[in-house]
Scaffold this active site. Structure first.
Site, PDB file in Angstrom:
ATOM      1  CE  LYS A  82      -4.032   1.808   2.560  1.00  0.00           C
ATOM      2  NZ  LYS A  82      -4.929   1.511   3.705  1.00  0.00           N
ATOM      3  CB  SER A 157      -7.760   3.669   2.514  1.00  0.00           C
ATOM      4  OG  SER A 157      -7.098   2.964   3.557  1.00  0.00           O
ATOM      5  CB  SER A 181      -8.327   0.781   5.230  1.00  0.00           C
ATOM      6  OG  SER A 181      -8.764   2.108   5.390  1.00  0.00           O
TER       7      SER A 181
END
Length: 469
Positions: A82, A157, A181
């Protein structure tokens, strides 16, 4: 190339088995994953920065095996990191124009552990600015699209990681979870995600070193892959004061449905639930009961903790961004709104919120005196148009902030318990619907075993983007 023949679409466990058995090289798996990037990433925008050293990393794995050495349990697996997680020498933007050219000097702990276990880093996956949002978009790289329907959101996210997993670009996705997320994009993209106990994989480096609200973990195409990956990277680190003992994993397979007693709660946030989402979850319950699971519906209302989470989130942002408070307005709308909210808090409000958090944990621990796990819908609505920051209404109720619609996930972030998301099925529109599975303290093994049982009972197959390719 079919799913059976394409190694990029096999489970991470099967990929690792084949690499260790000499049936597949790390370089061949990377080549297959890069072919998927070439095929799908222009449409989805899941991978935003490729690692130029990926081929040499895969080659080093192959060379180690050729020399009689085992590079580790995750040898050759292709991992997406990420873009809020530091990678040495590889651009890490945090999804923010303020850091568009930032290149860290060292790996975050989880990246280092993945490398030490033999994984190959493919590159960075897209995220909202500083992971603040349930829809993955930012001003550096743009939006990430849903592999089940590219006109829709992939969630956030960790949306880039979820979209990449669903289409075979990577074996495992690293991510973070503050308010959902690792679960929201898993639900929207039809994969599995686990928010582990905070500190199971310590989050370092971090400005807010005593952070016990956010969690670092993994997503995968099935829950057993998450267990496989976490075993290799879990454990305390002296640099982090927040750590959790490695849980007794037990059998990584599915839970015995005949011996299971689970609670099901529909609308824990009291925001309403889409009819299609509700129907898919209830169809999953019917399937599980038919196979012997005892699933009892309970009335669980955690909406009293809504405001408390927003307080804790505001405090979290101020703690993380204390060095950047002089330029609050330079950030995007989601980050700046959280900072302004946090700066307006009083010590009394923070103290009260922590006590509400305690009450949520105590209520769930009481529930686990009677049940092995709690099941509840992950998100109350199906994926929405990708151009929206967040849905304006849920069940006819207006959403006042960009996090209101994710209350079913953020309320379950508060007690510090392990929470997974696993596909429950698809709705009438053919879009994935996720179920959250909550377990007792240090119950990652149980949560993933329950999730595996659901995964086997409710397979949803590949997204149309992959199945039609």
């Amino acid at each position: 190339m079919t799913e059976r023949r394409d190694p990029a679409l096999q489970s991470a466990r099967e990929q690792a088995r084949r690499i260790h058995a000499g049936e597949l090289s790390a370089s061949e798996l990377l080549e297959a994953c890069l072919a998927r990037v070439e095929r799908h990433n222009e449409t989805l925008n899941a991978i935003v920065t490729l690692n130029p050293e990926a081929e040499s990393e895969a080659g080093a794995v192959d060379a180690a095996f050729a020399g009689g050495k085992d590079p580790g349990p995750l040898a050759g697996l292709v991992v997406g990191i990420k873009d809020v997680t530091e990678t040495a020498g590889l651009r890490t933007t945090y999804g923010s124009p303020l850091f568009a050219d930032h290149v860290p000097e060292e790996d975050a702990l989880i990246v280092r552990r993945l490398r030490e276990a033999g994984a190959v880093i493919l590159g960075k996956t897209n995220t909202p600015e500083f992971a603040a949002g349930g829809n993955t978009w930012n001003e550096v790289f743009g939006v990430t699209r849903n592999p089940w329907n590219p006109a829709l959101s992939a969630g956030g996210s960790t949306g880039g990681g979820a979209a990449a997993l669903a289409t075979g670009m990577i074996s495992l996705a690293q991510g973070t979870d503050l308010g959902g997320s690792l679960r929201i994009p898993a639900s929207f993209c039809g994969i599995s995600g686990l928010r582990p106990t905070p500190g199971l994989v310590p989050t370092v480096p971090a400005a807010y070193l005593w952070d016990d609200l956010q969690s670092t973990g993994l997503m995968a195409r099935d829950p057993e892959d998450i267990a496989f990956g976490l075993r290799a990277i879990s454990g305390p680190d002296p640099l982090s004061p927040v750590s959790a003992p490695v849980p007794p994993w037990g059998d990584s397979g599915a839970a015995d449905l005949a011996e299971s007693r689970w609670a099901y709660a529909g609308d824990i946030a009291r925001i309403g639930i889409d009819e299609g989402v509700d129907a898919a979850c209830r169809e999953a319950l019917t399937s599980l009961r038919a196979e012997g699971a005892r699933v009892e519906e309970v009335d669980l209302d955690l909406s009293y903790a809504w405001e408390a989470f927003l307080v804790l989130r505001g405090h979290w942002f101020v703690s993380h961004f204390e060095a950047e408070l002089h330029r609050v307005d330079a950030f995007g709308p989601n980050v700046s709104a959280n900072l302004r909210s946090g700066l307006a808090l009083t010590a009394a409000e923070i103290g009260a919120a922590e006590n509400v958090r305690r009450c949520v944990r105590e209520e769930l621990l009481t529930l686990f005196d009677r049940y092995d796990a709690l099941l509840t819908p992950c998100i109350a609505i199906p994926p929405f148009p990708v151009e929206q920051n967040y849905p304006e209404t849920v069940g006819g109720r207006p959403m006042e902030t960009y996090v209101d619609w994710i209350a079913p996930t953020f309320l379950l972030s508060m007690p510090g318990l392990p929470v997974a998301c696993v596909p429950a099925g698809v709705d009438a529109g053919g879009l994935p619907v996720g179920l959250q599975v909550v377990g007792p303290p240090r119950g990652e093994g149980r949560v993933l075993a329950v999730s595996s049982a659901i995964h086997r009972a409710r397979p949803i197959g590949l997204p149309p983007l992959v199945a039609e390719a």
